[in-house]
Motif scaffolding. Structure first.
Motif, PDB file in Angstrom:
ATOM      1  N   VAL A  67     -63.233 -19.999  33.478  1.00 28.12           N
ATOM      2  CA  VAL A  67     -63.293 -21.056  34.454  1.00 28.12           C
ATOM      3  C   VAL A  67     -61.944 -21.758  34.610  1.00 28.12           C
ATOM      4  CG1 VAL A  67     -64.089 -23.459  35.211  1.00 28.12           C
ATOM      5  CG2 VAL A  67     -65.817 -21.683  34.334  1.00 28.12           C
ATOM      6  N   LYS A  68     -61.125 -21.938  33.401  1.00 29.08           N
ATOM      7  CA  LYS A  68     -59.759 -22.355  33.548  1.00 29.08           C
ATOM      8  C   LYS A  68     -58.703 -21.501  34.367  1.00 29.08           C
ATOM      9  CE  LYS A  68     -60.048 -25.702  29.723  1.00 29.08           C
ATOM     10  NZ  LYS A  68     -60.236 -27.062  30.352  1.00 29.08           N
ATOM     11  N   ARG A  69     -59.232 -20.167  33.880  1.00 27.92           N
ATOM     12  CA  ARG A  69     -58.263 -19.193  34.458  1.00 27.92           C
ATOM     13  C   ARG A  69     -58.369 -19.237  36.023  1.00 27.92           C
ATOM     14  NH1 ARG A  69     -59.158 -13.808  31.877  1.00 27.92           N
ATOM     15  NH2 ARG A  69     -58.535 -14.848  30.063  1.00 27.92           N
ATOM     16  N   CYS A  70     -59.625 -19.389  36.442  1.00 29.29           N
ATOM     17  CA  CYS A  70     -60.078 -19.374  38.093  1.00 29.29           C
ATOM     18  C   CYS A  70     -59.584 -20.458  38.631  1.00 29.29           C
ATOM     19  CB  CYS A  70     -61.639 -19.254  38.216  1.00 29.29           C
ATOM     20  SG  CYS A  70     -62.399 -17.543  37.706  1.00 29.29           S
ATOM     21  N   LEU A  71     -59.461 -21.665  37.834  1.00 29.62           N
ATOM     22  CA  LEU A  71     -58.906 -22.778  38.434  1.00 29.62           C
ATOM     23  C   LEU A  71     -57.268 -22.659  38.522  1.00 29.62           C
ATOM     24  CD1 LEU A  71     -61.170 -25.597  36.873  1.00 29.62           C
ATOM     25  CD2 LEU A  71     -61.058 -25.133  39.047  1.00 29.62           C
ATOM     26  N   LYS A  72     -56.726 -22.144  37.494  1.00 23.76           N
ATOM     27  CA  LYS A  72     -55.369 -21.956  37.454  1.00 23.76           C
ATOM     28  C   LYS A  72     -54.865 -21.058  38.942  1.00 23.76           C
ATOM     29  CE  LYS A  72     -51.622 -20.279  34.689  1.00 23.76           C
ATOM     30  NZ  LYS A  72     -51.580 -19.080  33.874  1.00 23.76           N
ATOM     31  N   ASN A  73     -55.699 -20.214  39.146  1.00 28.08           N
ATOM     32  CA  ASN A  73     -55.459 -19.150  40.171  1.00 28.08           C
ATOM     33  C   ASN A  73     -56.026 -19.542  41.352  1.00 28.08           C
ATOM     34  OD1 ASN A  73     -53.818 -17.746  38.302  1.00 28.08           O
ATOM     35  ND2 ASN A  73     -55.827 -16.684  37.613  1.00 28.08           N
ATOM     36  N   LYS A  74     -56.818 -20.892  41.567  1.00 26.40           N
ATOM     37  CA  LYS A  74     -57.528 -21.184  42.743  1.00 26.40           C
ATOM     38  C   LYS A  74     -56.684 -21.059  44.189  1.00 26.40           C
ATOM     39  CE  LYS A  74     -56.612 -25.947  42.344  1.00 26.40           C
ATOM     40  NZ  LYS A  74     -57.413 -27.503  41.957  1.00 26.40           N
ATOM     41  N   SER A  75     -55.325 -21.463  44.237  1.00 25.69           N
ATOM     42  CA  SER A  75     -54.491 -21.320  45.158  1.00 25.69           C
ATOM     43  C   SER A  75     -54.189 -20.285  45.582  1.00 25.69           C
ATOM     44  CB  SER A  75     -52.921 -22.291  44.922  1.00 25.69           C
ATOM     45  OG  SER A  75     -52.432 -21.561  43.947  1.00 25.69           O
TER      46      SER A  75
END
Length: 157
Positions: A67-75
């Motif tokens: 989830v943290k990886r997904c949030l890091k790459n959200k943009s």
């Protein structure tokens, strides 16, 4: 309009709640269309499903990492999501809520991705109906086949 594998991914995510199968279906598609691109939107969606799989089977560290990886790459992906019939802003908010729940050690619970394309939603509902599963029902936590699918599948040689 949408790839068949993507519709199947969404039907598994919202209907069968088989997050492992979400991963399998979309990974196969990703390998066909964009195999070397680890920052592909398909990989990002796969990571969400795998995070859900880890969360349900009681591996919050694995879920949190993804989830943290997904949030890091959200943009990278938020603007692509409307092209896939999803509300990008809302999905990112859901991921933030998911992350907060993991940090607070709140037990797993199913959630739905925000599908905004009504034709896509109809297709996903229809596929769920064909599979004999209800769209949006919570996951069956007692179903070991779903919860521990990675351990139960037959390994190919």
């Amino acid at each position: 309009m949408y790839p068949k594998a993507y519709i199947e991914f969404l039907a598994h995510f919202h209907g069968t709640r088989d997050y492992f199968e979400c991963h399998e279906v979309l990974e196969e598609y990703w390998k066909e269309v964009d195999p070397r691109n680890r920052s592909s939107i398909w990989v990002w969606l796969i990571q969400i499903a795998v995070a859900m799989y880890h969360d349900r089977r009681g591996n919050p560290n694995g879920a949190r990492t993804l989830v943290k990886r997904c949030l890091k790459n959200k943009s990278e992906h938020e603007k692509e999501l409307p092209l896939l019939g999803l509300d990008g802003e809302r999905l990112v908010k859901q991921l933030e809520e998911f992350n907060a729940r993991l940090d607070e050690e709140v037990p797993y619970r199913s959630w739905n991705m925000p599908i905004i394309d009504m034709e896509l939603l109809k297709e996903v509902h229809l596929l769920c109906q064909q599979w004999g599963v209800a769209y949006g029902s919570p996951s069956d936590m007692s179903d070991e086949h779903l919860v521990l699918k990675h351990k139960k599948r037959k390994k190919s040689l």
